[in-house]
Design an enzyme around this catalytic site. Structure first.
Site, PDB file in Angstrom:
ATOM      1  N   ASP A 241       0.803  -1.225   0.000  1.00 31.48           N
ATOM      2  CA  ASP A 241       0.000   0.000   0.000  1.00 31.48           C
ATOM      3  C   ASP A 241       0.834   1.273   0.000  1.00 31.48           C
ATOM      4  OD1 ASP A 241       0.967  -0.180   2.581  1.00 31.48           O
ATOM      5  OD2 ASP A 241      -0.947   0.243   3.564  1.00 31.48           O
ATOM      6  N   HIS A 244       2.929   0.405   4.587  1.00 33.01           N
ATOM      7  CA  HIS A 244       3.441  -0.667   5.448  1.00 33.01           C
ATOM      8  C   HIS A 244       4.894  -1.018   5.159  1.00 33.01           C
ATOM      9  CE1 HIS A 244      -0.700  -1.393   6.690  1.00 33.01           C
ATOM     10  NE2 HIS A 244      -0.271  -2.310   7.530  1.00 33.01           N
ATOM     11  N   ASP A 267      -4.876  -6.507   4.342  1.00 35.77           N
ATOM     12  CA  ASP A 267      -4.910  -6.195   5.777  1.00 35.77           C
ATOM     13  C   ASP A 267      -5.873  -5.030   6.007  1.00 35.77           C
ATOM     14  OD1 ASP A 267      -4.309  -6.474   8.467  1.00 35.77           O
ATOM     15  OD2 ASP A 267      -2.441  -5.344   8.377  1.00 35.77           O
ATOM     16  N   ILE A 304       0.624   1.606  13.126  1.00 33.73           N
ATOM     17  CA  ILE A 304      -0.211   1.291  11.965  1.00 33.73           C
ATOM     18  C   ILE A 304      -1.251   0.252  12.379  1.00 33.73           C
ATOM     19  CG2 ILE A 304      -0.218   0.223   9.683  1.00 33.73           C
ATOM     20  CD1 ILE A 304       2.482   1.483   9.165  1.00 33.73           C
ATOM     21  N   ALA A 305      -2.491   0.476  11.973  1.00 31.29           N
ATOM     22  CA  ALA A 305      -3.595  -0.386  12.398  1.00 31.29           C
ATOM     23  C   ALA A 305      -4.362  -0.882  11.183  1.00 31.29           C
ATOM     24  CB  ALA A 305      -4.525   0.365  13.346  1.00 31.29           C
TER      25      ALA A 305
END
Length: 380
Positions: A241, A244, A267, A304-305
């Protein structure tokens, strides 16, 4: 009913050719070159690639799989289908065992209905030191007994579990997963090289979002990344993306693992397809700003989530950022993840005998049409 798709540029494992294909009862029956033998639906020279297979996805369209809500799950699946994902695994995050079992049971109903291809447990058997967007208070040591209870709740639809190999009980739980046909994935782990090798020898076969939530490469202390990349039995997940993982590191992993061992994943979390704002990921609050999801508060604030990625974007980035050919991009977004799930004999390529799960792409690799099981979701 027989349907012919004509005037297409067909992307197959062997290459790209001008041609046509026929579909009958939801399956591809012929793939041909040149002009179709009879009338058909002209695709105007657009590309046809296999439907995308996403083996790690937490949500989208404002909804989240960890809630176990059927309406949310349906909206999530519809959103990702419009972006070309025709096979979707629902990923859960760390929660209490009771909540995990309830969500698993509810999602198993949707697996039985054919909406989802399975369930993935990302947690609770992961490292506190590398937990990322998981509630550290809910993390647990791996337990074969507990895992069996979760398997029972899934009624045969649990496909994968992410485990930190260094935790007490991890190797036994990995063996139990493998014995029950569940993919054991290594990730959210503080394991060193040797502990990771032990996890692979116990039966782990996937790396959960390689690079993220694990120790980084070192020339004297190679850590888990080297162990996962060098073992031919392991397929590595990559989140492509632009957030990440740096493209240079994605290219490095791809050169080590190749198309046959690389599976692009989203994800994705609730904000995929829904825009910036505040969302939930399991029990945690996530803020999304400029398309980047990060924990809003707590000990991991700023981590990061998940992502707001869809698989069509991952496909385009694979071509434009990583330099993959169209057949290679189709392999890492379709064929390889289908093989991970044990479904490569049914889907994952534009080949006779496979399910008619197809994505029609423009010259710019934008989605122009999506077909699932021989029925148009979006007609080109």
């Amino acid at each position: 009913m027989t349907m012919t798709l004509a005037d297409a540029r067909v992307v197959t494992p062997e290459g790209v050719h001008d041609g046509w294909l026929t579909i009958e009862d939801g399956r591809i029956t012929h793939v041909g070159r040149g002009t179709a033998p009879g009338p058909g639906h002209s695709l105007g020279g657009r590309y046809v690639v296999p439907g995308f297979v996403d083996i790690h996805n937490h949500g989208g369209a404002g909804g989240s799989f960890p809630t176990g809500d059927a309406g949310e799950a349906s909206r999530i699946a519809a959103l990702h289908a419009r972006h070309g994902t025709t096979t979707l695994v629902a990923s859960l995050v760390t929660a209490s065992l009771g909540n995990l079992a309830r969500a698993t049971s509810a999602l198993a109903d949707l697996c039985e209905d054919g909406l989802l291809a399975g369930i993935h447990f990302e947690g609770p058997y992961i490292s506190k030191a590398r937990c990322g967007a998981h509630d550290p208070a809910l993390l647990r040591e791996p337990s074969v007994r507990e895992f069996r209870e979760l398997l029972a709740a899934g009624r045969g639809h649990v496909r994968m579990i992410t485990i930190a190999a260094e935790l007490p009980g991890a190797l036994d739980t990995i063996r139990e997963a493998a014995a029950n046909g569940v993919i054991a994935a290594l990730g959210h782990s503080d394991a060193d090289y040797g502990q990771t090798v032990a996890g692979i020898e116990a039966g782990a076969r996937v790396a959960t979002h390689l690079y993220n939530a694990m120790p980084q490469l070192g020339h004297r202390d190679p850590g888990p990344i080297a162990a996962l990349l060098e073992d031919e039995r392991v397929t590595v997940e990559l989140v492509n993306d632009g957030v990440h993982v740096h493209p240079a590191m994605l290219r490095l992993a791809y050169r080590a693992a190749g198309a046959g061992r690389t599976a692009l994943i989203t994800d994705a979390m609730a904000a995929a397809g829904a825009g910036d704002g505040s969302y939930g990921l399991g029990p945690l609050k996530v803020d999304v700003v400029d398309g980047v999801a990060r924990l809003a508060d707590g000990p991991g604030a700023g981590s990061i989530a998940g992502s707001t990625l869809t698989m069509d974007v991952a496909f385009r980035r694979a071509v434009h950022e990583l330099g993959l050919s169209l057949p290679e991009a189709a392999e890492v977004t379709s064929r390889t993840p289908a093989r991970v799930l044990g479904l490569a004999d049914r889907l994952g390529s534009v080949s006779a005998g496979r399910q008619a799960d197809l994505v029609v792409l423009t010259d710019g690799l934008e989605v122009a049409g999506v077909m699932r099981h021989g029925t148009w979701i979006t007609e080109p």
